[in-house]
Enzyme design. Structure first.
Site, PDB file in Angstrom:
ATOM      1  CD  GLU A 127      -6.200  -7.071   9.372  1.00 55.48           C
ATOM      2  OE1 GLU A 127      -6.144  -6.883   8.158  1.00 55.48           O
ATOM      3  OE2 GLU A 127      -5.781  -6.272  10.229  1.00 55.48           O
ATOM      4  CD  GLN A 177      -5.243   1.172  22.447  1.00 55.83           C
ATOM      5  OE1 GLN A 177      -5.938   0.523  21.676  1.00 55.83           O
ATOM      6  NE2 GLN A 177      -4.926   0.755  23.668  1.00 55.83           N
TER       7      GLN A 177
HETATM    8  P1  FAD Z   1       2.007  -2.177  -3.789  1.00 51.68           P
HETATM    9  O1  FAD Z   1       0.843  -2.758  -4.496  1.00 51.68           O
HETATM   10  O2  FAD Z   1       3.354  -2.560  -4.246  1.00 51.68           O
HETATM   11  O3  FAD Z   1       1.856  -0.579  -3.843  1.00 51.68           O
HETATM   12  C1  FAD Z   1       2.709   0.242  -3.055  1.00 51.68           C
HETATM   13  C2  FAD Z   1       2.923   1.579  -3.758  1.00 51.68           C
HETATM   14  O4  FAD Z   1       3.684   1.376  -4.954  1.00 51.68           O
HETATM   15  C3  FAD Z   1       1.634   2.268  -4.210  1.00 51.68           C
HETATM   16  O5  FAD Z   1       1.838   3.657  -4.103  1.00 51.68           O
HETATM   17  C4  FAD Z   1       1.488   1.849  -5.677  1.00 51.68           C
HETATM   18  O6  FAD Z   1       0.737   2.792  -6.435  1.00 51.68           O
HETATM   19  C5  FAD Z   1       2.955   1.818  -6.099  1.00 51.68           C
HETATM   20  N1  FAD Z   1       3.224   0.846  -7.160  1.00 51.68           N
HETATM   21  C6  FAD Z   1       2.673  -0.369  -7.344  1.00 51.68           C
HETATM   22  N2  FAD Z   1       3.200  -0.973  -8.420  1.00 51.68           N
HETATM   23  C7  FAD Z   1       4.142  -0.136  -8.930  1.00 51.68           C
HETATM   24  C8  FAD Z   1       5.059  -0.191 -10.019  1.00 51.68           C
HETATM   25  N3  FAD Z   1       5.081  -1.238 -10.852  1.00 51.68           N
HETATM   26  N4  FAD Z   1       5.903   0.848 -10.230  1.00 51.68           N
HETATM   27  C9  FAD Z   1       5.877   1.949  -9.410  1.00 51.68           C
HETATM   28  N5  FAD Z   1       5.016   2.053  -8.367  1.00 51.68           N
HETATM   29  C10 FAD Z   1       4.175   1.035  -8.118  1.00 51.68           C
HETATM   30  N6  FAD Z   1       1.430  -4.541   6.057  1.00 51.68           N
HETATM   31  C11 FAD Z   1       2.102  -5.492   6.742  1.00 51.68           C
HETATM   32  O7  FAD Z   1       3.296  -5.323   7.052  1.00 51.68           O
HETATM   33  N7  FAD Z   1       1.493  -6.667   7.131  1.00 51.68           N
HETATM   34  C12 FAD Z   1       0.196  -6.927   6.820  1.00 51.68           C
HETATM   35  O8  FAD Z   1      -0.329  -7.987   7.171  1.00 51.68           O
HETATM   36  C13 FAD Z   1      -0.548  -5.940   6.095  1.00 51.68           C
HETATM   37  N8  FAD Z   1      -1.847  -6.146   5.759  1.00 51.68           N
HETATM   38  C14 FAD Z   1      -2.523  -5.205   5.018  1.00 51.68           C
HETATM   39  C15 FAD Z   1      -3.858  -5.457   4.632  1.00 51.68           C
HETATM   40  C16 FAD Z   1      -4.564  -4.516   3.901  1.00 51.68           C
HETATM   41  C17 FAD Z   1      -5.984  -4.809   3.485  1.00 51.68           C
HETATM   42  C18 FAD Z   1      -3.952  -3.279   3.539  1.00 51.68           C
HETATM   43  C19 FAD Z   1      -4.735  -2.248   2.766  1.00 51.68           C
HETATM   44  C20 FAD Z   1      -2.642  -3.025   3.903  1.00 51.68           C
HETATM   45  C21 FAD Z   1      -1.907  -3.977   4.637  1.00 51.68           C
HETATM   46  N9  FAD Z   1      -0.567  -3.772   5.018  1.00 51.68           N
HETATM   47  C22 FAD Z   1       0.114  -4.730   5.721  1.00 51.68           C
HETATM   48  C23 FAD Z   1       0.106  -2.511   4.678  1.00 51.68           C
HETATM   49  C24 FAD Z   1       0.826  -2.573   3.297  1.00 51.68           C
HETATM   50  O9  FAD Z   1       1.900  -3.487   3.370  1.00 51.68           O
HETATM   51  C25 FAD Z   1       1.323  -1.154   2.966  1.00 51.68           C
HETATM   52  O10 FAD Z   1       0.236  -0.303   2.738  1.00 51.68           O
HETATM   53  C26 FAD Z   1       2.369  -1.041   1.859  1.00 51.68           C
HETATM   54  O11 FAD Z   1       2.901   0.279   1.925  1.00 51.68           O
HETATM   55  C27 FAD Z   1       1.827  -1.240   0.451  1.00 51.68           C
HETATM   56  O12 FAD Z   1       1.532  -2.528   0.194  1.00 51.68           O
HETATM   57  P2  FAD Z   1       0.835  -2.965  -1.196  1.00 51.68           P
HETATM   58  O13 FAD Z   1       0.765  -4.415  -1.176  1.00 51.68           O
HETATM   59  O14 FAD Z   1      -0.398  -2.184  -1.428  1.00 51.68           O
HETATM   60  O15 FAD Z   1       1.975  -2.474  -2.231  1.00 51.68           O
END
Ligand code: FAD
Length: 288
Positions: free
Chosen positions: A17, A211
């Site tokens: 990444e 960091q």
């Molecule tokens: P979701 O899948 O929507 O989940 C978020 C929360 O909502 C979880 O607690 C889940 O259990 C809950 N949830 C999911 N679906 C529902 C539903 N239908 N109803 C109620 N609750 C629900 N951030 C950035 O800004 N830029 C990046 O490039 C970036 N890259 C990342 C790469 C990886 C591998 C990871 C692990 C994280 C990355 N993040 C990035 C951080 C990420 O955006 C955050 O962790 C964010 O808070 C959650 O994103 P998600 O896509 O997992 O969300």
């Protein structure tokens, strides 16, 4: 190439990444970093996306550089603070540039963020559905071996993860972790719950202890005693910490592979020398 095809082969994969610069005038030096990293022949390379979406063009520019350097790119995309039109614009741009893989993310909730009356995207699964309508992309999602910080419980988190996968996510990349047992337990739980897509283990080599403490706190991941001791002992000496961090990450990867985990993603923090040292430490294992 689609990442689903890369992961489909029954072999070890190690991907990297990178993150784009915050300012446009640093784009050339990030491209240089990308070219350097590509020399280590990662299975694919992902590029992050700013939570606010204001620098979407930077992500796409770096994804193109990865592609031009002969490595399959994976472009991250967040949706929480975006309009539907903006998502269409960004996905259209990726399509035009021949980027076939998107990591569909919600993005963190910015401090003080007020949900508008009509919030278009609240969760990543909605973005997955949207992307599917816009083209033939291979779509990945994020997962959390130690539970997403907003989740009430592991059961709930995995139920929502299953929902996301059922919408069309073809692989998952995990949040970083330092204790392999946490990942292996999570992996097993996903399989029990019927989540059967590849789950890529996210490994963060810690080469600068101070960091990194803040991101460890934010990510909700536990730090084993062994790792704390390494940071305490070597944290004040940059060269020693770097060497110890590379060895810890390499050992973590070897242990995962010994436990049947074939797909590894390295959070390189844009450090080609660190990525290359880990790849050298695994050279016969990857080729074997
Ligand atoms: P979701 O899948 O929507 O989940 C978020 C929360 O909502 C979880 O607690 C889940 O259990 C809950 N949830 C999911 N679906 C529902 C539903 N239908 N109803 C109620 N609750 C629900 N951030 C950035 O800004 N830029 C990046 O490039 C970036 N890259 C990342 C790469 C990886 C591998 C990871 C692990 C994280 C990355 N993040 C990035 C951080 C990420 O955006 C955050 O962790 C964010 O808070 C959650 O994103 P998600 O896509 O997992 O969300």
């Amino acid at each position: 190439m689609k990442i689903s095809e890369i992961l489909d082969k029954n072999r070890v994969t190690v991907s990297f990444e990178v993150f784009p610069p915050k300012q446009w005038d640093k784009i050339e030096s990030t491209k240089e970093t990308v070219r350097e990293m590509c020399k280590s022949s990662p299975s694919f390379m992902s590029v992050t996306y700013g939570a606010s979406g204001t620098q979407a063009g930077f992500t796409s520019e770096i994804a193109c550089e990865i592609k031009n350097s002969g490595v399959t790119p994976l472009s991250h995309l967040t949706c929480l603070t975006s309009t539907r039109d903006k998502i269409h614009e960004v996905v259209g741009d990726l399509k035009e540039n021949g980027i076939e893989n998107i990591l569909a993310l919600r993005g963190d909730i910015p401090q003080g963020f007020e949900f508008p009356d009509k919030q278009y995207f609240e969760h990543a699964y909605q973005l997955v559905n949207e992307i599917k309508e816009l083209g033939d992309f291979c779509i990945g999602g994020a997962c959390y071996p130690e539970i997403h910080p907003e989740s009430k419980s592991r059961v709930e988190d995995i139920e929502y993860l299953k929902q996301k996968v059922d919408c069309g996510v073809q692989f998952l990349t995990s949040q970083m972790f330092f204790d392999n047992d946490k990942f292996l337990n999570f992996y097993e739980m996903c399989r029990i719950k019927g989540i059967d897509v590849p789950i890529i283990a996210g490994i963060m080599p810690i080469t600068n202890a101070k960091q990194i403490m803040r991101s460890i706190e934010l990510s909700n991941c536990s730090v084993p005693k062994k790792f704390y001791r390494i940071m305490e002992r070597f944290g004040d000496d940059a060269k020693s910490m770097k060497q110890a961090g590379i060895i810890y990450a390499t050992e973590q990867i070897i242990d995962l592979m010994a436990n049947g985990v074939n797909n590894i993603h390295i959070y390189t923090m844009n450090k080609p020398d660190v990525a290359s040292a880990i790849m050298s430490g695994l050279s016969d294992i990857i080729d074997g």
